[in-house]
Structures are given as C-alpha cells and as structure tokens.
Write an enzyme that holds these catalytic residues in place. Structure first.
Site, PDB file in Angstrom:
ATOM      1  N   ASP A  46       0.843  -1.200   0.000  1.00  0.00           N
ATOM      2  CA  ASP A  46       0.000   0.000   0.000  1.00  0.00           C
ATOM      3  C   ASP A  46       0.878   1.249   0.000  1.00  0.00           C
ATOM      4  OD1 ASP A  46      -2.746   1.184   0.334  1.00  0.00           O
ATOM      5  OD2 ASP A  46      -1.651   2.170   1.954  1.00  0.00           O
ATOM      6  N   TYR A  51       3.082   9.955   0.690  1.00  0.00           N
ATOM      7  CA  TYR A  51       4.021   9.354   1.647  1.00  0.00           C
ATOM      8  C   TYR A  51       5.481   9.697   1.311  1.00  0.00           C
ATOM      9  CZ  TYR A  51      -0.097   6.535   2.930  1.00  0.00           C
ATOM     10  OH  TYR A  51      -1.356   6.111   3.306  1.00  0.00           O
ATOM     11  N   LYS A  76      -2.203   6.260  -4.348  1.00  0.00           N
ATOM     12  CA  LYS A  76      -3.358   7.147  -4.106  1.00  0.00           C
ATOM     13  C   LYS A  76      -3.148   8.556  -4.669  1.00  0.00           C
ATOM     14  CE  LYS A  76      -3.781   4.641   0.264  1.00  0.00           C
ATOM     15  NZ  LYS A  76      -2.416   4.535   0.831  1.00  0.00           N
ATOM     16  N   HIS A 109      -7.464   9.587  -2.280  1.00  0.00           N
ATOM     17  CA  HIS A 109      -6.984   9.418  -0.907  1.00  0.00           C
ATOM     18  C   HIS A 109      -7.979   9.942   0.140  1.00  0.00           C
ATOM     19  CE1 HIS A 109      -2.871   9.011   1.304  1.00  0.00           C
ATOM     20  NE2 HIS A 109      -3.851   8.758   2.132  1.00  0.00           N
TER      21      HIS A 109
END
Ligand code: NAP
Length: 300
Positions: A46, A51, A76, A109
């Site tokens: 994931d 990130y 995402k 997201h």
C-alpha cells in the site's frame, strides 16, 4: 510458503488480504521493509504519492524480481490533484516514482480537494487550508477515464463514509473497487462494512494496529487472546480484520515485526466477543482523524 488469504474485487481481480503499509516509513528504510515483506510472502503493498517514498517502494518491488502480475500495488491520488485535468498527470507521476507501467488499484486518498498546485497542503498567510472548488464526483469521473488507459487496473476511494459513497454511486459508471478506511476493534464501522459488501466494494482496513504508538495493541484484552493462540498482539488485530473479509495493511519498518505479522491465525467466537466488548458503552475511536490535523470534519 503460504501467500495468505485473498478476496475478489468487483473487477474480477484478486486482492491479497495481507498488505504492507508504508505511511511514515522513511525513504531510507522503506526499501528494506518492502523487500523483507515480499520475501516473507506479502504480495500487496500500500503506497501513496503523499508518503514521499514511492521511489524507494518501487525500487524494492523491481529488485524483488517477483513477476509483476503476482503483485498487488495500490497508490493514491493526493488532495491537490482533484481537478479533472490533474488526475491523469498525478497517476503518471506516481507510476514514474514507482518505476511501474501500471498499478493494481488507484484510490482517491480523501474526499476533499486542496488547492491545485505544487504545495501538497496549501495554506494562506494565516495558516488556513486553501480548498479547491471541485466536487468529488468530478474527480471520480476523471478517475474512471484512467481505467481505459491501462495505467491502473482498478479505481477506488479512501476515507469514504456511506454518504459520500452514495454520492459517487449516483454518478459512477464504474463502481469503486475498494474503499480504504480506518478499521480496528475500537472503530469497527459495521454499518459501512455491510454497505460496501452490499454494493460490491471491497474494504481495506488501514491503521489496523491503531497506528503509531497506539494504546490499542497493548490492551490486556488483546494480550490475553494473543497468549491463548500463542502469538503476538498484532496477529490478533490482523486476524480480526481478515475474518471480516477486509484486506489489512499493517505498517512496519522492523524486519522481525514484518515477518511476524504475516501469519494466519483463526479467532474463535469467544475472542471475537471479547474484541467486540472493547468499545462497549464507548464511542468508536479513530487514531487518524483530519479533525486533529486539518481541523476539518470528513466522516459525518
Ligand atoms: P498501523 O499499521 O496500525 O501501525 C503501525 C505501527 O505499529 C508502527 O509504529 C509499527 O512500528 C507498529 N507495529 C507494526 N507491527 C508491530 C508489531 N508486530 N508489534 C508492535 N508494533 C508493531 O498504522 P498505520 O501506518 O497508520 O496504518 C497502516 C497503513 O495504512 C499505513 O502505513 C498506510 O499504508 C495506510 N493508511 C492509509 C490511510 C489513508 O488515509 N488511506 C491513513 C492511514 C494509514 P515499526 O514500523 O516501528 O515497526
């Protein structure tokens, strides 16, 4: 080696119920974490543009030499790319970071649009968030067009309530394949789970251990169940999610934990009742709530 349980998406593809989370996994350690996970049998990773570590995640995936079709990679769309014209370039940027031709699942997201542009979270001089006036339905319609490009096999959403899902379903040509939300025994969201099941939307449980430094994983009730099954507390929380049919994506950058977390255990009725009683008389608790970090209400 067991590769763990899987579920079927409404596209017909299989999604592994075990996945590795990568939020807050720093770029200098995430590559090792993904390698250790793939070596241990995980086939579902994931990721997310926000990130800031897609590049290292992708390096680990490519260096593993596992055939691409055996892997399930999610990433995402960030909140600053909700305008229709920003959606395809955002996916392409993630693919470039990952060094992949396609992802298996591309999620919106959050159901909230921030100002389009280079800032991930644009704020005015007073520190207030700057939003973009784009409805989630317009963003979703742009995401539907991604499927025909082949750059993602499936599309879905994340942090969606029933109300927002109903809004999407009212215009969707493609039913979202998945909704990724916070789920653990302190925030079980039974109604959302049933709604998604009825509509053919797979659920992925994020923060299944209660996120970073969580009191959840240390609770006595969890330790008791873990001791009974001769296992660790994380396995209890992971099994709870998988037995509800959801994918579960615990994050770790610690080799021994990544390996230990990848274990099938079967909870019995007594265990499930004990886990259900964790929130008896209490309101559900979220560890990841935008009220706390953006000051906005997303879920009600
Ligand atoms: P989590 O997986 O519930 O918990 C992660 C924490 O648990 C880390 O501090 C990790 O420490 C620790 N941990 C892992 N295994 C353990 C074990 N066996 N024993 C004790 N501690 C253990 O939290 P999360 O990262 O919030 O959620 C998981 C993933 O869901 C994220 O990484 C991300 O991929 C996704 N997510 C998505 C959203 C969204 O908006 N869609 C939001 C939140 C999360 P170490 O790393 O130090 O080992």
């Amino acid at each position: 080696m067991s590769l763990g349980r899987t579920a079927k998406l409404n596209t017909g593809a299989s999604i592994p119920l075990f996945g590795l989370g990568t939020w807050q996994s720093k770029p200098d350690v995430v590559k090792n974490a993904v390698k250790v996970a793939l070596n241990a049998g995980y086939r579902h990773i994931d990721a997310a543009w926000i990130y800031g570590n897609e590049k290292e995640v992708g390096e680990a995936i490519r260096e593993s030499n596992i055939p691409r079709e055996q892997l399930f990679i999610t990433t995402k769309l960030w909140n600053n790319s909700h305008r229709s014209e920003d959606v395809l370039p955002a996916l392409e940027a993630s693919l470039k970071n990952l060094g992949l031709d396609y992802v298996d699942l591309y999620l919106m997201h959050w159901p909230v649009a921030f100002k389009s542009g280079p800032a991930a979270v644009a704020r005015d001089d007073a520190g207030n968030l700057i939003f973009e006036d784009v409805d989630i339905t317009a963003t979703y319609q742009a995401m539907e067009k991604l499927v025909e490009t082949g750059k993602t096999k499936a599309i879905g959403v994340s942090n969606y309530s029933i109300k927002n899902l109903e809004k999407i379903l009212s215009i969707a040509k493609i039913v979202p394949a998945a909704n990724q939300v916070e789920l653990h025994p302190e925030n079980p969201q039974w109604e959302l789970l049933q709604f998604c099941k009825d509509k053919g939307i797979h659920i992925t449980a994020y923060s299944p251990l209660g996120s970073t430094d969580s009191p959840l994983i240390k609770r006595d009730e969890i330790s008791k169940i873990a001791a009974k099954h001769n296992t660790n507390n994380a396995n209890v929380l992971i099994a709870w999610g998988q037995q509800r049919g959801t994918s579960v994506i615990p994050k770790s950058v610690t080799d021994s934990r990544i390996i230990a977390n990848f274990k099938d255990i079967e909870l019995d009725q007594e265990d499930l009742a004990a886990l259900k009683s964790l929130i008896d008389g209490k309101a559900p608790h979220r560890y990841c709530d935008p009220k706390d970090f953006w000051g906005i209400e997303i879920f009600n």
